[in-house]
Design a protein around this motif. Sequence first.
Motif, mmCIF file in Angstrom:
data_model
loop_
_atom_site.group_PDB
_atom_site.id
_atom_site.type_symbol
_atom_site.label_atom_id
_atom_site.label_comp_id
_atom_site.label_asym_id
_atom_site.label_seq_id
_atom_site.Cartn_x
_atom_site.Cartn_y
_atom_site.Cartn_z
ATOM 1 N N ILE A 188 -7.332 -4.640 0.787
ATOM 2 C CA ILE A 188 -5.600 -3.399 0.828
ATOM 3 C C ILE A 188 -4.454 -4.165 0.909
ATOM 4 N N VAL A 189 -3.218 -5.352 -0.137
ATOM 5 C CA VAL A 189 -2.382 -5.988 -0.385
ATOM 6 C C VAL A 189 -1.138 -5.187 0.055
ATOM 7 N N SER A 190 -0.282 -5.666 0.759
ATOM 8 C CA SER A 190 0.987 -5.353 0.829
ATOM 9 C C SER A 190 1.782 -5.501 -0.473
ATOM 10 N N GLY A 191 1.545 -4.549 -1.481
ATOM 11 C CA GLY A 191 2.089 -4.418 -2.971
ATOM 12 C C GLY A 191 1.604 -5.483 -4.163
ATOM 13 N N GLY A 192 1.964 -5.477 -5.366
ATOM 14 C CA GLY A 192 0.970 -5.962 -6.374
ATOM 15 C C GLY A 192 1.621 -6.663 -6.364
ATOM 16 N N LEU A 193 2.657 -7.920 -5.903
ATOM 17 C CA LEU A 193 2.884 -8.695 -5.971
ATOM 18 C C LEU A 193 2.232 -9.905 -5.203
ATOM 19 N N GLN A 194 1.710 -9.895 -3.568
ATOM 20 C CA GLN A 194 0.898 -10.268 -2.233
ATOM 21 C C GLN A 194 0.082 -9.753 -3.513
ATOM 22 N N ALA A 195 -1.037 -9.037 -4.015
ATOM 23 C CA ALA A 195 -1.998 -9.368 -4.594
ATOM 24 C C ALA A 195 -2.094 -10.770 -5.536
ATOM 25 N N GLY A 334 9.375 0.572 -0.474
ATOM 26 C CA GLY A 334 9.638 0.204 0.673
ATOM 27 C C GLY A 334 8.034 0.681 1.773
ATOM 28 N N LEU A 335 7.583 1.349 1.069
ATOM 29 C CA LEU A 335 5.924 1.072 1.595
ATOM 30 C C LEU A 335 5.239 -0.320 2.121
ATOM 31 N N ARG A 336 5.344 -1.015 0.671
ATOM 32 C CA ARG A 336 4.350 -2.183 0.502
ATOM 33 C C ARG A 336 3.196 -2.162 0.480
ATOM 34 N N ILE A 337 2.739 -1.184 -0.108
ATOM 35 C CA ILE A 337 0.681 -0.792 -0.394
ATOM 36 C C ILE A 337 0.198 -1.324 -1.204
ATOM 37 N N GLY A 338 -0.557 -1.774 -1.944
ATOM 38 C CA GLY A 338 -1.447 -2.068 -3.435
ATOM 39 C C GLY A 338 -2.852 -2.332 -2.400
ATOM 40 N N TRP A 339 -3.589 -2.812 -3.903
ATOM 41 C CA TRP A 339 -4.931 -2.932 -3.523
ATOM 42 C C TRP A 339 -5.309 -3.780 -4.784
ATOM 43 N N ILE A 340 -6.232 -4.178 -4.575
ATOM 44 C CA ILE A 340 -7.269 -5.297 -5.710
ATOM 45 C C ILE A 340 -9.129 -4.711 -5.537
ATOM 46 N N VAL A 341 -9.208 -4.771 -6.666
ATOM 47 C CA VAL A 341 -10.689 -4.555 -6.913
ATOM 48 C C VAL A 341 -11.227 -5.491 -7.696
ATOM 49 N N GLY A 342 -12.232 -5.511 -6.730
ATOM 50 C CA GLY A 342 -12.932 -7.161 -7.677
ATOM 51 C C GLY A 342 -14.174 -6.786 -6.853
ATOM 52 N N PRO A 343 -15.310 -7.752 -7.470
ATOM 53 C CA PRO A 343 -16.726 -7.797 -6.961
ATOM 54 C C PRO A 343 -15.953 -8.436 -5.242
ATOM 55 N N GLY A 360 -2.963 -8.808 7.610
ATOM 56 C CA GLY A 360 -3.216 -7.581 7.308
ATOM 57 C C GLY A 360 -2.035 -6.842 7.019
ATOM 58 N N SER A 361 -1.637 -5.969 6.321
ATOM 59 C CA SER A 361 -0.897 -4.880 6.160
ATOM 60 C C SER A 361 -0.592 -4.165 6.768
ATOM 61 N N SER A 362 0.721 -3.148 6.814
ATOM 62 C CA SER A 362 1.402 -2.600 7.672
ATOM 63 C C SER A 362 -0.028 -1.667 8.241
ATOM 64 N N THR A 363 -0.244 -1.737 9.504
ATOM 65 C CA THR A 363 -1.196 -0.337 9.259
ATOM 66 C C THR A 363 -0.540 1.015 9.331
ATOM 67 N N LEU A 364 0.647 1.447 9.703
ATOM 68 C CA LEU A 364 1.669 2.514 9.491
ATOM 69 C C LEU A 364 2.026 2.393 8.110
ATOM 70 N N SER A 365 1.988 1.928 7.269
ATOM 71 C CA SER A 365 1.855 2.306 5.638
ATOM 72 C C SER A 365 1.141 2.622 5.105
ATOM 73 N N GLN A 366 -0.398 1.758 5.617
ATOM 74 C CA GLN A 366 -1.548 2.174 5.403
ATOM 75 C C GLN A 366 -2.243 3.456 5.249
ATOM 76 N N SER A 367 -1.598 4.109 7.122
ATOM 77 C CA SER A 367 -1.858 5.187 7.475
ATOM 78 C C SER A 367 -0.971 6.320 6.495
ATOM 79 N N VAL A 368 -0.018 6.036 6.554
ATOM 80 C CA VAL A 368 0.880 7.125 5.365
ATOM 81 C C VAL A 368 -0.086 7.046 3.671
ATOM 82 N N VAL A 369 -0.093 5.876 3.388
ATOM 83 C CA VAL A 369 -1.527 6.538 1.679
ATOM 84 C C VAL A 369 -2.031 7.011 2.057
ATOM 85 N N GLU A 370 -2.971 6.220 2.529
ATOM 86 C CA GLU A 370 -3.911 7.566 2.927
ATOM 87 C C GLU A 370 -4.293 8.753 3.162
#
Length: 489
Positions: A188-195, A334-343, A360-370
């Motif tokens: 889990i990352v803070s958006g695609g740009l952080q990825a 504004g939630l700033r949540i994304g993900w990287i998938v890989g080995p 770590g990315s915002s736990t509050l944002s992660q909870s909302v997206v989940e």
Amino acid sequence: MAEIEWKPQKSSTVSLHQQITSFMKKKITHGEWTIGMKLPSQRNLAKQFQVNRSTIITALEELAADGLIEAKVGSGTKVINNTWSLLASTPPPDWISYVKSGIHQPNISIIQEINQAEANPSIIRLGTGELSPELLPKERMEQTFQSSGKLNLSLGYTEPKGSLALRQTVSAYLKTKGIITSSESILIVSGGLQALQLLSIGLLKRGSTIFHEAPSYLNSIHVFQSAGMNLIGLPLDEEGLAYDAIGRIKSKTQQKSALLYAIPNFHNPTGTLMSEKRRADLIAVCQKESIPIIEDDVYGDLWLDSPPPRPLKAIDTQGNVLYIGSISKSLSPGLRIGWIVGPEPVIEHLADIKMQTDYGSSTLSQSVVESWLHHGLYEDFLKEVKAELRYRRDFTMGLLKKYFSDIATWLSPKGGFYIWLKLKPSISTRKLFDLALREGILINPGIIYDKTDDQHLRISYSYATLDELERGLIILAQVIKIQAKGQFY
């Protein structure tokens, strides 16, 4: 220099030039404006302070008399002193030299101008690549925050890879795209740009090569360049990235460390959708040449006519693809949540780097997206927002047909936000940018995405209101026609 928010009080008994002199002197003496810093032009200062240019000239003359600034023909006005250097024998640090020697490169000037202009609410933003505030689910998001029972909420730090609940939910969500992956292979990352930032510093050494589409979103940011990478653009056609040259270029340049960055779904900035056959061929070529792929799929959910072909990651059988997903474009920036998938080894390495940068990315944002993914709220919202985007796209296509048929060509995008407008007149799009901005219209010229491209504009139908789209495109068409005739303002 950033936009100056302070304004002199015209009702004050203190003269305007004295107020401005005092303000600027404090900025210099307090070290906010450092030695070597270049001040805006007299015209721009007058505009920002909302005063006559003669008032600015008087203020600058007083600052120069105090030995704080110096004006030179051809190089502008710069800060040359402050009270510390006037009082002490040892001069203060030259912060400008530190800024220039920093590892991360600054944005190109036109990107900085765009970032500043976007803060002006009166500007019509025809190039902004995000959902309009009127399309964001503000009320439903507020209900999510208020209904704590729906949130798997944690206010502490999560494990390095991010919330386990979110990673498990993302794993289930990716299966609908044909991507089979476990939670252990998701970061889990803070958006695609952080990825992209993590990938730029975590996988390749300085001097490595990044293949990408030309034009490309990568040219509007500097994450890979700042990490010392060499960017090599590959052409696009109607089916997507033309991969033919990859092996030849790699062999010719003797690149042992190379990687491909691609946006197969509704490419930024062109809106191109890579065909199913092109995806299979690209995977085969990159496997043959041992070139890993970064697949940026932040627009993949925003198809408007029919679902796109399966992601590259879904047809990857050798773990050759790192997949980037995000809800910034489709749900909320504004939630700033994304993900990287890989080995797993790659994900664990990137997770370690991420813990060194933000823990770590915002736990509050992660909870909302989940919650939104798990309870189907995201899918329900996607149906609504895609219907709105489809209407906006068709509305914009109608405006282009009415006002741009004689000055530009374009294709109708099948998803995402963007129309890649090719201008018929041979004009400077950098000059067009300035002229349009003067009229209150903000555009994204093609030179942002390819410094040699002076023919295209990226038009977005996702941000401006329908009224703004109509008014903005009418004005833009007029400005283009005037510039084409050489009738500058």
